[in-house]
Each structure stands twice: as structure tokens, then as C-alpha cells.
Design a protein around this motif. Structure first.
Motif, PDB file in Angstrom:
ATOM      1  N   ALA A   1       3.678   2.041   2.719  1.00  0.00           N
ATOM      2  CA  ALA A   1       5.102   2.272   2.529  1.00  0.00           C
ATOM      3  C   ALA A   1       5.551   3.697   2.876  1.00  0.00           C
ATOM      4  N   ILE A   2       4.776   4.702   2.526  1.00  0.00           N
ATOM      5  CA  ILE A   2       5.206   6.092   2.777  1.00  0.00           C
ATOM      6  C   ILE A   2       5.323   6.375   4.275  1.00  0.00           C
ATOM      7  N   PRO A   3       4.318   6.045   5.094  1.00  0.00           N
ATOM      8  CA  PRO A   3       4.490   6.262   6.537  1.00  0.00           C
ATOM      9  C   PRO A   3       5.633   5.420   7.125  1.00  0.00           C
TER      10      PRO A   3
ATOM     11  N   SER B   1       6.866   9.508  14.872  1.00  0.00           N
ATOM     12  CA  SER B   1       5.621  10.019  14.301  1.00  0.00           C
ATOM     13  C   SER B   1       5.898  10.653  12.944  1.00  0.00           C
ATOM     14  N   MET B   2       4.843  10.802  12.176  1.00  0.00           N
ATOM     15  CA  MET B   2       4.887  11.460  10.876  1.00  0.00           C
ATOM     16  C   MET B   2       3.483  11.939  10.553  1.00  0.00           C
ATOM     17  N   THR B   3       3.351  12.773   9.536  1.00  0.00           N
ATOM     18  CA  THR B   3       2.028  13.219   9.120  1.00  0.00           C
ATOM     19  C   THR B   3       1.781  12.819   7.677  1.00  0.00           C
ATOM     20  N   CYS B   4       0.522  12.544   7.385  1.00  0.00           N
ATOM     21  CA  CYS B   4       0.137  12.219   6.011  1.00  0.00           C
ATOM     22  C   CYS B   4      -1.354  12.461   5.839  1.00  0.00           C
ATOM     23  N   GLU B   5      -1.771  12.462   4.581  1.00  0.00           N
ATOM     24  CA  GLU B   5      -3.185  12.559   4.245  1.00  0.00           C
ATOM     25  C   GLU B   5      -3.689  11.137   4.024  1.00  0.00           C
ATOM     26  N   PRO B   6      -4.496  10.615   4.932  1.00  0.00           N
ATOM     27  CA  PRO B   6      -4.959   9.231   4.781  1.00  0.00           C
ATOM     28  C   PRO B   6      -6.017   9.101   3.692  1.00  0.00           C
ATOM     29  N   TRP B   7      -6.015   7.940   3.073  1.00  0.00           N
ATOM     30  CA  TRP B   7      -7.069   7.607   2.133  1.00  0.00           C
ATOM     31  C   TRP B   7      -8.181   6.951   2.935  1.00  0.00           C
ATOM     32  N   VAL B   8      -9.407   7.360   2.682  1.00  0.00           N
ATOM     33  CA  VAL B   8     -10.566   6.807   3.374  1.00  0.00           C
ATOM     34  C   VAL B   8     -11.273   5.873   2.407  1.00  0.00           C
ATOM     35  N   LEU B   9     -11.246   4.602   2.729  1.00  0.00           N
ATOM     36  CA  LEU B   9     -11.854   3.596   1.865  1.00  0.00           C
ATOM     37  C   LEU B   9     -13.195   3.182   2.448  1.00  0.00           C
ATOM     38  N   PRO B  10     -14.301   3.511   1.763  1.00  0.00           N
ATOM     39  CA  PRO B  10     -15.625   3.159   2.270  1.00  0.00           C
ATOM     40  C   PRO B  10     -15.762   1.653   2.482  1.00  0.00           C
ATOM     41  N   GLY B  11     -16.305   1.283   3.622  1.00  0.00           N
ATOM     42  CA  GLY B  11     -16.560  -0.123   3.909  1.00  0.00           C
ATOM     43  C   GLY B  11     -15.340  -0.936   4.289  1.00  0.00           C
ATOM     44  N   ALA B  12     -14.181  -0.303   4.447  1.00  0.00           N
ATOM     45  CA  ALA B  12     -12.961  -1.046   4.783  1.00  0.00           C
ATOM     46  C   ALA B  12     -13.052  -1.611   6.201  1.00  0.00           C
TER      47      ALA B  12
ATOM     48  N   ALA C   1       0.861  -1.191   0.000  1.00  0.00           N
ATOM     49  CA  ALA C   1       0.000   0.000   0.000  1.00  0.00           C
ATOM     50  C   ALA C   1       0.892   1.234   0.000  1.00  0.00           C
ATOM     51  N   ALA C   2       0.420   2.283  -0.631  1.00  0.00           N
ATOM     52  CA  ALA C   2       1.232   3.497  -0.719  1.00  0.00           C
ATOM     53  C   ALA C   2       1.261   4.271   0.593  1.00  0.00           C
ATOM     54  N   THR C   3       0.124   4.422   1.231  1.00  0.00           N
ATOM     55  CA  THR C   3       0.040   5.329   2.376  1.00  0.00           C
ATOM     56  C   THR C   3      -0.838   4.725   3.461  1.00  0.00           C
TER      57      THR C   3
END
Length: 138
Positions: free
Chosen positions: A108-110, A90-101, A43-45
Motif C-alpha cells: 500500500a505505501i509504494p 517512482s518512489m523510494t522505500c526500505e523494503p522488507w526482506v522475507l527469508p524464503g519468500a 501489505a504495508a510496503t
């Protein structure tokens, strides 16, 4: 799941973290949650579900098309910034929100940003350059 690495991380609303640092809110008012994640180097993020997004009070900034591991294309939402915390890192990122996950994925990025890698023998996360104390802010 055999060979799967699970870890516990804490996610914080990064806007709240910034407001606490500025003295605008109390540290106890920072919206946060501790969740179990699947460490997914494919996964990317960071991928979260809608329940975590709501718990943290994250706004949706935009949508993007992404391909799942099974090859299916889906539209996922990209939320405002979260602070990802694991032990002393710690780190910061913009999470992807996957409906129904069902699962939260730590990609990998975090992992790279926190200088972490998977120890495949012991099925756990470890520091790439050791696990010395790095000092984490808020």
C-alpha cells in the motif's frame, strides 16, 4: 491465482542512483533488476526476497517482527533504500526482506506514493488521477 494483480517493476539500489547523479559512478553501474510483483493492498510496503536483496547489493539495516497474511509472526529484515519504478513513476522505500519468500509484494505505501490503484475489473494498476506522464528522474 484468480483475482490477483501481477505487474512488472524495476528496483534500483537508491544509493547507486544517488552516486550516479553525483557523477561518482556511471548510470550503467546502478544495480537494478526488473521483477514481477504481486500487487498486495493488504501489505504495508515492498516485500522482497533474499535473492533480490543480493542482486541489488542492499545492506540490512535492522530487523522487525511482522505478521503474515496467514497470521504467523515472523522476523523480517529491513534493507537500505530502493527506488521502485513503474512506467513513468517512482518512489523510494526500505523494503522488507522475507527469508524464503517466493513472491515479491508491492504494498500500500509504494502504491499510494506513486498515486496508483488496482483496477479490479481489468486486474491491473492504473493511476489514481489518470496515467498522464509525470516525468521520472533516473
Amino acid at each position: 491465482m484468480v483475482g490477483t494483480v501481477f505487474e512488472e517493476i524495476t528496483l534500483k539500489n537508491d544509493g547507486d542512483v544517488s552516486n550516479a547523479r553525483r557523477g561518482l559512478i556511471k548510470e550503467s553501474e546502478v544495480r537494478q533488476t526488473t521483477v514481477q510483483v504481486v500487487v498486495d493492498t493488504g501489505a504495508a510496503t515492498l516485500v522482497i526476497n533474499e535473492a533480490v536483496q543480493k542482486t541489488l547489493g542492499l545492506r540490512i539495516d535492522r530487523e522487525k517482527e511482522s505478521r503474515l497474511a496467514n497470521g504467523e509472526w515472523v522476523f523480517c529484515k529491513v534493507a537500505e533504500t530502493v527506488r521502485v519504478c513503474w512506467k513513468d513513476r517512482s518512489m523510494t522505500c526500505e523494503p522488507w526482506v522475507l527469508p524464503g519468500a517466493d513472491l515479491i509484494l508491492l504494498g500500500a505505501i509504494p502504491l499510494e506514493d506513486m498515486d496508483l490503484m488496482v483496477d479490479p475489473k481489468n486486474l491491473r494498476l492504473v493511476g489514481v488521477h489518470g496515467d498522464k506522464e509525470l516525468g521520472m528522474l533516473l
